[in-house]
Design a protein around this motif. Structure first.
Motif, short mmCIF file in Angstrom:
data_model
loop_
_atom_site.label_atom_id
_atom_site.label_comp_id
_atom_site.label_asym_id
_atom_site.label_seq_id
_atom_site.Cartn_x
_atom_site.Cartn_y
_atom_site.Cartn_z
N ASP A 41 -23.57 89.97 9.49
CA ASP A 41 -22.95 88.78 10.08
C ASP A 41 -22.96 87.69 9.03
O ASP A 41 -23.97 87.45 8.37
CB ASP A 41 -23.73 88.28 11.29
N VAL A 42 -21.82 87.01 8.86
CA VAL A 42 -21.70 85.95 7.86
C VAL A 42 -21.00 84.76 8.51
O VAL A 42 -19.93 84.91 9.11
CB VAL A 42 -20.90 86.42 6.63
N ARG A 43 -21.60 83.58 8.36
CA ARG A 43 -20.96 82.36 8.86
C ARG A 43 -19.78 82.03 7.96
O ARG A 43 -19.83 82.18 6.74
CB ARG A 43 -21.94 81.20 8.85
N VAL A 44 -18.70 81.55 8.59
CA VAL A 44 -17.52 81.10 7.86
C VAL A 44 -17.07 79.76 8.43
O VAL A 44 -17.08 79.55 9.64
CB VAL A 44 -16.37 82.15 7.90
N ASP A 45 -16.75 78.83 7.53
CA ASP A 45 -16.18 77.54 7.91
C ASP A 45 -14.76 77.52 7.37
O ASP A 45 -14.53 77.88 6.21
CB ASP A 45 -16.99 76.39 7.31
N ALA A 46 -13.81 77.12 8.21
CA ALA A 46 -12.40 77.14 7.83
C ALA A 46 -11.76 75.79 8.13
O ALA A 46 -11.99 75.21 9.19
CB ALA A 46 -11.67 78.25 8.57
N THR A 47 -10.97 75.31 7.18
CA THR A 47 -10.19 74.09 7.38
C THR A 47 -8.72 74.47 7.29
O THR A 47 -8.24 74.86 6.23
CB THR A 47 -10.53 73.04 6.30
N PHE A 48 -8.04 74.38 8.43
CA PHE A 48 -6.63 74.76 8.53
C PHE A 48 -5.74 73.53 8.37
O PHE A 48 -5.96 72.52 9.02
CB PHE A 48 -6.33 75.41 9.88
N GLY A 49 -4.75 73.66 7.50
CA GLY A 49 -3.72 72.65 7.34
C GLY A 49 -2.39 73.26 7.76
O GLY A 49 -2.34 74.35 8.32
N ALA A 50 -1.31 72.57 7.46
CA ALA A 50 0.01 73.02 7.88
C ALA A 50 0.40 74.36 7.26
O ALA A 50 1.01 75.20 7.92
CB ALA A 50 1.06 71.97 7.55
N ALA A 51 0.06 74.58 5.99
CA ALA A 51 0.51 75.81 5.32
C ALA A 51 -0.59 76.48 4.51
O ALA A 51 -0.33 77.39 3.75
CB ALA A 51 1.69 75.50 4.41
N GLN A 52 -1.83 76.01 4.67
CA GLN A 52 -2.94 76.56 3.89
C GLN A 52 -4.22 76.48 4.70
O GLN A 52 -4.38 75.62 5.55
CB GLN A 52 -3.12 75.78 2.58
#
Length: 134
Positions: A41-52
């Motif tokens: 198990d690995v924690r992931v943080d994601a920041t979503f923008g319009a195209a990336q």
């Protein structure tokens, strides 16, 4: 009003609509969760923008990578990983591979959740992301 003016306004509105990213219905902002494969198990943080999207994988990988929006397939947004931001074998091996993000089936009283899935060099990974407070 002038017909030419109305035609120009309509054309401009149409072009603006066509220029909008196809992932407009996808996640936006800060999301985090856990990806899994077998016993890892690995924690992931994601920041979503319009195209990336920018992803940060926690230990044992401790790497960051960005991905560009490619297309939408059914209900899933498809992204393609770019070269790793800070190196690390796990992220380096993801370069040019695709991952998908799609909405999880809604459950009454629970926050919106997105399902993430991709294949690394050695395993298939799946996980769930929930939105974080700004």
């Amino acid at each position: 009003m002038n017909i030419r003016f109305l035609s120009l306004v309509a054309s401009t509105a149409l072009l603006a609509t066509l220029a909008m990213p196809a992932d407009a219905a996808g996640p936006q902002g800060q999301w985090s969760g856990v990806i899994q494969q077998a016993n890892t198990d690995v924690r992931v943080d994601a920041t979503f923008g319009a195209a990336q999207v920018d992803l940060r994988f926690d230990e044992p990988f401790a790497c960051r990578i960005s991905a560009s929006f490619v297309t939408t397939r059914d209900t899933a947004n498809v992204y393609r990983f770019k070269p790793s931001v800070n190196g690390g074998r796990f992220c380096d091996d993801l370069t040019s591979k695709e991952f998908t993000v799609k909405p999880a089936p809604p459950k009454a009283g629970e926050p919106v959740t997105w399902l993430i899935s991709f294949s690394s060099k050695r395993a298939d990974w799946t996980g769930r992301l929930q939105q974080q407070a700004p």
